[in-house]
Design a protein around this motif. Sequence first.
Motif, PDB file in Angstrom:
ATOM      1  N   PRO A 228       0.897  -0.960   0.062  1.00  0.00           N
ATOM      2  CA  PRO A 228      -0.002  -0.100  -0.007  1.00  0.00           C
ATOM      3  C   PRO A 228       0.810   1.325   0.133  1.00  0.00           C
ATOM      4  O   PRO A 228       0.288   2.348  -0.358  1.00  0.00           O
ATOM      5  N   GLN A 229       2.205   1.158   0.235  1.00  0.00           N
ATOM      6  CA  GLN A 229       3.129   2.195   0.119  1.00  0.00           C
ATOM      7  C   GLN A 229       4.008   2.099  -0.951  1.00  0.00           C
ATOM      8  O   GLN A 229       5.301   2.348  -0.795  1.00  0.00           O
ATOM      9  N   LEU A 230       3.408   1.879  -2.048  1.00  0.00           N
ATOM     10  CA  LEU A 230       4.453   1.379  -3.400  1.00  0.00           C
ATOM     11  C   LEU A 230       5.652   2.620  -3.708  1.00  0.00           C
ATOM     12  O   LEU A 230       6.724   2.133  -3.770  1.00  0.00           O
ATOM     13  N   ALA A 231       5.041   3.897  -3.834  1.00  0.00           N
ATOM     14  CA  ALA A 231       5.647   4.996  -3.926  1.00  0.00           C
ATOM     15  C   ALA A 231       6.996   4.949  -3.228  1.00  0.00           C
ATOM     16  O   ALA A 231       8.166   4.983  -3.488  1.00  0.00           O
ATOM     17  N   GLU A 232       6.693   4.819  -1.678  1.00  0.00           N
ATOM     18  CA  GLU A 232       7.744   4.772  -0.639  1.00  0.00           C
ATOM     19  C   GLU A 232       8.678   3.765  -0.893  1.00  0.00           C
ATOM     20  O   GLU A 232       9.935   3.826  -0.515  1.00  0.00           O
ATOM     21  N   LEU A 233       8.136   2.538  -1.314  1.00  0.00           N
ATOM     22  CA  LEU A 233       8.808   1.440  -1.360  1.00  0.00           C
ATOM     23  C   LEU A 233       9.866   1.301  -2.549  1.00  0.00           C
ATOM     24  O   LEU A 233      11.003   1.008  -2.397  1.00  0.00           O
ATOM     25  N   ARG A 234       9.450   1.885  -3.709  1.00  0.00           N
ATOM     26  CA  ARG A 234      10.181   2.185  -5.056  1.00  0.00           C
ATOM     27  C   ARG A 234      11.423   3.169  -4.637  1.00  0.00           C
ATOM     28  O   ARG A 234      12.609   2.834  -4.985  1.00  0.00           O
ATOM     29  N   SER A 235      11.109   4.218  -3.779  1.00  0.00           N
ATOM     30  CA  SER A 235      12.138   5.086  -3.392  1.00  0.00           C
ATOM     31  C   SER A 235      13.279   4.419  -2.590  1.00  0.00           C
ATOM     32  O   SER A 235      14.391   4.782  -2.737  1.00  0.00           O
ATOM     33  N   GLY A 274      10.795  -4.171   6.122  1.00  0.00           N
ATOM     34  CA  GLY A 274      10.449  -4.207   7.503  1.00  0.00           C
ATOM     35  C   GLY A 274      11.115  -3.322   8.453  1.00  0.00           C
ATOM     36  O   GLY A 274      10.701  -2.639   9.248  1.00  0.00           O
ATOM     37  N   ALA A 275      12.372  -3.138   7.948  1.00  0.00           N
ATOM     38  CA  ALA A 275      13.286  -2.138   8.897  1.00  0.00           C
ATOM     39  C   ALA A 275      12.929  -0.707   8.562  1.00  0.00           C
ATOM     40  O   ALA A 275      13.004   0.191   9.462  1.00  0.00           O
ATOM     41  N   ASN A 276      12.050  -0.440   7.733  1.00  0.00           N
ATOM     42  CA  ASN A 276      11.676   0.721   7.450  1.00  0.00           C
ATOM     43  C   ASN A 276      10.284   0.880   7.673  1.00  0.00           C
ATOM     44  O   ASN A 276       9.537   2.045   7.271  1.00  0.00           O
ATOM     45  N   GLY A 277       9.392   0.003   7.984  1.00  0.00           N
ATOM     46  CA  GLY A 277       7.998   0.127   8.552  1.00  0.00           C
ATOM     47  C   GLY A 277       7.159   0.015   7.170  1.00  0.00           C
ATOM     48  O   GLY A 277       6.066   0.781   7.292  1.00  0.00           O
ATOM     49  N   ILE A 278       7.681  -0.580   6.177  1.00  0.00           N
ATOM     50  CA  ILE A 278       6.766  -0.793   5.000  1.00  0.00           C
ATOM     51  C   ILE A 278       6.022  -2.008   5.104  1.00  0.00           C
ATOM     52  O   ILE A 278       6.673  -3.161   5.006  1.00  0.00           O
TER      53      ILE A 278
END
Length: 313
Positions: A228-235, A274-278
């Motif tokens: 659900p945090q796809l943009a944040e994950l890509r970055s 996981g370490a970045n809360g995604i």
Amino acid sequence: MIEVRGLTKRYGDTLAVDNLSFTVRPGQVTGFLGPNGAGKSTTMRMILGLDKPTSGVALINGKPYAELDHPLRHVGALLDAKWVHPNRSARSHLRWMAASNSIPQSRVDEVLRLVGLTEVAGKRAGSFSLGMSQRLGLAGALLGDPKILLFDEPVNGLDPEGIHWIRRFMQTLAAEGRTVLVSSHLLSEMEQTAEHLVVIGQGKLLQDTSTRDFIERSSEATVRVRSPQLAELRSLLTSKGMTVREDGARDGVPGGPALLVVGSPSDEIGLLAGANGITLLELAPQRASLEESFMQMTGGSVQYHGEVMGGAL
């Protein structure tokens, strides 16, 4: 066992098979793959003594086909399903083959039963559909109960049930310790049937390896990721030097927008998220199909190219 050593075949200026060497071992189905014009059928014909090599040898249990006594007891082959007198019945055709190699006539009805042709054994072979002709060709290949079998496009004309049947049939033959070499253009079927592959292009050997290793070597490793945090994950992933691209819509792939991460293991991606809360909804390593790997491997060996609107075919 089938051994091909330095096999070469020229037709005038055309080099159909070029110094080809490989071994087909018992106990597994070996797929024989290559683009149209690669030399597969020519190689099979030389193994069976139907064409004479320009150089090199093809051996069946250490001997050329021509030196085998009662060859149908050693090797069976299906190269052309329509190679049968159209006015002979299926049973008469097999009885003629049996008599030519001193095979007991009782074996005829056994193989007809094995391939599911008992009810039409008295019908003229010329009236058979292509699928029925394929089954008759299989019966002929099995007539001498040989330990070595060669099949060229054996599923041509078969319906899905027939394709499933012949797949299991070939696997059963291999499990009995027989040597099974099968050429087919249905790569999805070969992926489910063959444990080992011999791949050729323009008459040369490209690969001689297990099906699994062929797919792994010939395709890039990717991991499909949804969140659900796809943009944040890509970055996050690109900041760590990972190669990331959009996973375009594909038939049969559920779940909405996703990313494909190229060349990084799924464990590393999961731990980083996981370490970045995604939150991850999917973390799935992708396995290429045999067809995709085959196209990647043999693209430079295709002899004939067509065109479609807007580009090459």
